[in-house]
Design a protein around this motif. Structure first.
Motif, PDB file in Angstrom:
ATOM      1  N   ALA A 163       0.824  -1.207   0.000  1.00 39.54           N
ATOM      2  CA  ALA A 163       0.000   0.000   0.000  1.00 39.54           C
ATOM      3  C   ALA A 163       0.858   1.258   0.000  1.00 39.54           C
ATOM      4  O   ALA A 163       0.517   2.256  -0.657  1.00 39.54           O
ATOM      5  N   HIS A 166       2.316   2.161  -3.425  1.00 35.63           N
ATOM      6  CA  HIS A 166       1.292   2.862  -4.193  1.00 35.63           C
ATOM      7  C   HIS A 166       1.091   4.278  -3.663  1.00 35.63           C
ATOM      8  O   HIS A 166       0.941   5.222  -4.458  1.00 35.63           O
ATOM      9  N   HIS A 167       1.064   4.426  -2.332  1.00 40.64           N
ATOM     10  CA  HIS A 167       0.796   5.761  -1.790  1.00 40.64           C
ATOM     11  C   HIS A 167       1.917   6.740  -2.121  1.00 40.64           C
ATOM     12  O   HIS A 167       1.638   7.902  -2.470  1.00 40.64           O
ATOM     13  N   ALA A 189      -4.339  -0.114  -4.887  1.00 44.49           N
ATOM     14  CA  ALA A 189      -3.829  -0.718  -3.656  1.00 44.49           C
ATOM     15  C   ALA A 189      -4.951  -1.006  -2.673  1.00 44.49           C
ATOM     16  O   ALA A 189      -4.937  -2.030  -1.979  1.00 44.49           O
ATOM     17  N   HIS A 190      -5.931  -0.115  -2.596  1.00 45.07           N
ATOM     18  CA  HIS A 190      -7.066  -0.315  -1.691  1.00 45.07           C
ATOM     19  C   HIS A 190      -7.772  -1.628  -2.017  1.00 45.07           C
ATOM     20  O   HIS A 190      -8.085  -2.430  -1.127  1.00 45.07           O
ATOM     21  N   THR A 193      -5.408  -4.634  -0.970  1.00 46.88           N
ATOM     22  CA  THR A 193      -4.942  -4.786   0.414  1.00 46.88           C
ATOM     23  C   THR A 193      -5.999  -4.497   1.469  1.00 46.88           C
ATOM     24  O   THR A 193      -5.825  -4.864   2.636  1.00 46.88           O
ATOM     25  N   ASP A 196      -6.989   1.837   2.820  1.00 43.89           N
ATOM     26  CA  ASP A 196      -7.520   2.972   2.070  1.00 43.89           C
ATOM     27  C   ASP A 196      -6.780   4.239   2.495  1.00 43.89           C
ATOM     28  O   ASP A 196      -7.075   4.824   3.540  1.00 43.89           O
TER      29      ASP A 196
END
Length: 313
Positions: A163, A166-167, A189-190, A193, A196
């Motif tokens: 995550a 991605h973030h 990703a949300h 995984t 959020d």
């Protein structure tokens, strides 16, 4: 045909006509111009491929191709970045053109093209910094989890690291002015995984999400260095301001600020623009809507009738 029936027998032409009418009603209500040609918005599938390539370029010997040899890392990274940034450029162009149309900015096609190229170059130049931030996240996960056997295990297996890759990418795209692209990357990703994280959230180095499922981090959250969250933690808004018509107003700082070295345990909910002071620990299932000073230890209220989520005292 497999069914042995014609499209007419299945009612397909009528459905097609009704769907066309539904599209036209929507476009009219949203003041959308008639588009001729290809797609007008970025494609989720294209961005998923770009992110996969960027993951490989950032961590070639762990997330790159299985047959890659270390002596060929630079050649692989160069070729992969050329492909990934080229594909990203097309998605950026789509978003910038869409922004120009919806805002009626008067920006020419040439201006959009030049701005897109400058944006992608700026994004590419930030990748070494993103790699350093992600290294700090991987190390924080390894040091913070007694079950972790190696940093390699953390990088390959931990959903929180997935995550955060991605973030870090999404946040950079968000800051560069492509919020739709950033949101798509975050939602990829949300979906994978259960974590959020809005791409607008500012997250410092050494961030660790343990287990991860159900974590929610809002758009205006600010998180310092060496912060650790457990599963089902929410950093959310307490209330939403509305206009005279009752519509929710966009923007505004409405999510928590976590200073350095904060730990928040599973199921805790922190709402509003509150500040959790440096070195504080928030216990599991706490419902917290006020700021706490540095070094605080907040646990769920213990009194008769206080169920899960009782507000901290």
């Amino acid at each position: 045909m497999a069914t042995g029936l014609s499209p007419s027998a299945l009612g397909v032409p009528g459905v097609v006509a009704e769907l066309r009418a539904a599209r036209e009603r929507w476009r009219t209500s949203q003041h959308r111009l008639q588009e001729v040609g290809g797609r007008e918005l970025p494609a989720r599938e294209a961005l998923a491929e770009v992110v996969g390539q960027l993951r490989g370029a950032l961590f070639p010997m762990r997330l790159g191709p299985p047959d890659l040899r270390q002596e060929h890392e630079d050649e692989y990274i160069a070729a992969t970045l050329h492909t990934a940034l080229g594909a990203l450029l097309e998605q950026v162009r789509l978003e910038l053109r869409h922004q120009a149309r919806t805002r009626d900015s008067g920006e020419t096609e040439a201006d959009s093209q030049a701005r897109a190229l400058a944006l992608v170059r700026a994004f590419g130049s930030s990748l070494p910094t993103l790699r350093q931030l992600l290294d700090s996240d991987v190390l924080a996960a390894f040091q913070g989890d007694p079950a972790a056997r190696s940093v390699d295990e953390v990088l390959l297996c931990y959903p929180g690291i997935h995550a955060m890759i991605h973030h870090r990418i999404a946040h950079r795209l968000h800051m560069l002015g492509t919020p739709l692209l950033a949101r798509i990357v975050a939602e990829l990703a949300h979906g994978e995984t259960g974590i959020d994280i809005h791409p607008g959230a500012r997250i410092g180095a050494g961030f660790f999400i343990d287990h991860g499922t159900g974590v929610v981090i809002g758009e205006t959250a600010e998180i310092g260095r060496n912060v650790r969250l457990y599963q089902a933690v929410t950093l959310g808004a307490k209330r939403f301001e509305t206009d005279e018509a009752g519509h929710i107003q966009k923007g505004g700082a409405r999510h928590p600020v976590l200073e350095d070295d904060v730990v928040i345990y599973a199921g805790a909910t922190v709402l509003g623009r509150v500040t959790i002071g440096r070195g504080s620990t928030i216990g599991g299932n706490v419902w917290l809507t006020h700021s706490v000073p540095p070094g605080s230890r907040i646990n769920q209220a213990q009194h008769t009738g206080a169920g899960p989520g009782a507000e901290a005292t």
